[in-house]
Design a protein around this motif. Structure first.
Motif, PDB file in Angstrom:
ATOM      1  N   ASP A 202      42.108  47.110  27.151  1.00 44.01           N
ATOM      2  CA  ASP A 202      41.760  47.558  28.295  1.00 44.01           C
ATOM      3  C   ASP A 202      41.725  46.259  29.601  1.00 44.01           C
ATOM      4  OD1 ASP A 202      41.556  50.131  27.976  1.00 44.01           O
ATOM      5  OD2 ASP A 202      38.996  49.794  27.156  1.00 44.01           O
ATOM      6  N   GLY A 203      41.458  45.528  28.827  1.00 47.04           N
ATOM      7  CA  GLY A 203      41.758  43.936  30.349  1.00 47.04           C
ATOM      8  C   GLY A 203      40.346  43.887  29.821  1.00 47.04           C
ATOM      9  N   ALA A 204      39.384  44.028  29.037  1.00 45.93           N
ATOM     10  CA  ALA A 204      38.341  42.940  28.775  1.00 45.93           C
ATOM     11  C   ALA A 204      38.028  41.586  28.389  1.00 45.93           C
ATOM     12  CB  ALA A 204      36.884  43.556  28.086  1.00 45.93           C
ATOM     13  N   GLY A 205      37.209  40.445  29.081  1.00 45.20           N
ATOM     14  CA  GLY A 205      37.470  39.310  28.654  1.00 45.20           C
ATOM     15  C   GLY A 205      36.509  38.826  27.544  1.00 45.20           C
ATOM     16  N   ARG A 206      36.223  37.865  27.892  1.00 45.27           N
ATOM     17  CA  ARG A 206      35.193  37.504  26.027  1.00 45.27           C
ATOM     18  C   ARG A 206      33.591  37.496  26.603  1.00 45.27           C
ATOM     19  NH1 ARG A 206      37.094  31.340  24.217  1.00 45.27           N
ATOM     20  NH2 ARG A 206      39.276  31.403  23.142  1.00 45.27           N
ATOM     21  N   LEU A 207      33.769  37.188  28.013  1.00 46.28           N
ATOM     22  CA  LEU A 207      32.648  38.047  28.475  1.00 46.28           C
ATOM     23  C   LEU A 207      32.231  39.130  28.329  1.00 46.28           C
ATOM     24  CD1 LEU A 207      29.498  36.961  29.523  1.00 46.28           C
ATOM     25  CD2 LEU A 207      30.483  37.329  32.091  1.00 46.28           C
TER      26      LEU A 207
END
Length: 306
Positions: A202-207
């Motif tokens: 879904d395009g989520a980064g680490r944060l």
């Protein structure tokens, strides 16, 4: 053999099995009664008496409780000191524990050694020796002043200043993050990798993964560590006794509730008064625990409601 005979034999076997189970429970029940229930009942009785450890308890009714709330300014002060300490030390400790757990959860060479080293302070920090060492570290000529001197910070006795001594005890509590760190590590290992993969798709980064996946899945662990941390912080005694001057100083800045209770019972020989303080602490912890459990419904997510 008649059916009635078989039924009677089966019933006797069940009775023997139940008696065996009760026999194994007797030591536990005896320990519960002798080591928990009886002392609790005795301390509750003492809280309504005038007892100096030398003579027989004298019944005075609720006078101890009335004095605590109407005449004892140090009692109120110890509540404020302990409450402020809990509000600051516990979140900082849990934050340090979670940060260390996130670092140690990754696969790397020697991770077992690193985990052991991070956990070691939890085995030592509650001891008398470590509290004394901690006091020496923050005193004049101690290592802390030596390191700060390299950066031009003037030397000071942190433990003799009412504005800083409490922070040395907070630092000691934060240093003991090993136990909650281990529990966080166990929780991190139970989070399914598929959740992170789905978040990445879904395009989520680490944060975003941390906020949307790690925190909700760890919320039961956070709640557990928070509850244990608050209970433990309320009972802080050895650091307050040994890092401070032993009497709640300087200027009553280290007058923790447990230290005040100890002084009333063993220094001033007012064991009935100290028993009343102990029961008020028990009631306060029960109220805090009930409040946390009730509030946890809004932010703690278990497997069946995530």
């Amino acid at each position: 053999m008649r059916p009635g005979g078989r039924q009677g034999a089966g019933t006797s076997q069940l009775i023997r099995r139940d008696l065996a189970a009760y026999a194994f429970l007797i030591p536990w029940a005896a320990g519960l009664i002798l080591l928990v229930v009886a002392p609790l009942g005795w301390s509750l009785y003492l809280s309504f008496t005038d007892y100096d450890l030398l003579s027989s308890p004298r019944w005075i009714g609720p006078a101890n409780y009335l004095e605590l709330f109407t005449e004892d300014d140090r009692f109120v002060h110890s509540i404020l000191i302990t409450g402020g300490y809990v509000l600051v030390a516990v979140p900082l400790q849990l934050g340090a524990a979670l940060a260390a757990a996130l670092l140690l959860a990754k696969e790397r060479r020697g991770k077992g050694l690193y985990r052991s080293l991070f956990y070691l302070p939890s085995l030592l920090a509650a001891s008398v020796a470590v509290s004394i060492t901690w006091r020496a570290m923050f005193d004049y000529g101690g290592p802390v002043n030596g390191v700060l001197g390299w950066f031009g910070v003037s030397e000071r006795a942190w433990i003799n200043d009412p504005s800083t001594v409490i922070w040395t005890i907070v630092a000691l509590e934060v240093w003991r993050f090993g136990a909650p760190m281990v529990i966080f590590l166990a929780g991190l290992q139970q989070i399914p990798g598929e959740l992170y993969e789905a978040a990445a798709l879904d395009g989520a980064g680490r944060l975003r993964k941390f906020v949307s996946v790690t925190v909700p899945m760890l919320s039961p662990i956070v709640f557990f560590n928070l509850l244990l941390g608050i209970i433990g912080a309320f009972q802080t005694f050895a650091p307050a006794q040994l890092v401070g001057d032993g009497n709640g100083g300087p200027a009553d800045s280290t007058l923790f509730y447990a230290l005040n209770l100890y002084q009333q019972g063993f220094d001033h020989h007012r064991m009935g008064y100290a028993s009343a303080m102990a029961w008020l602490m028990l009631i306060a912890l029960a109220v805090v625990a009930a409040f946390l459990f009730r509030g946890s419904r809004r932010w703690v997510h278990y497997g069946d409601n995530t």
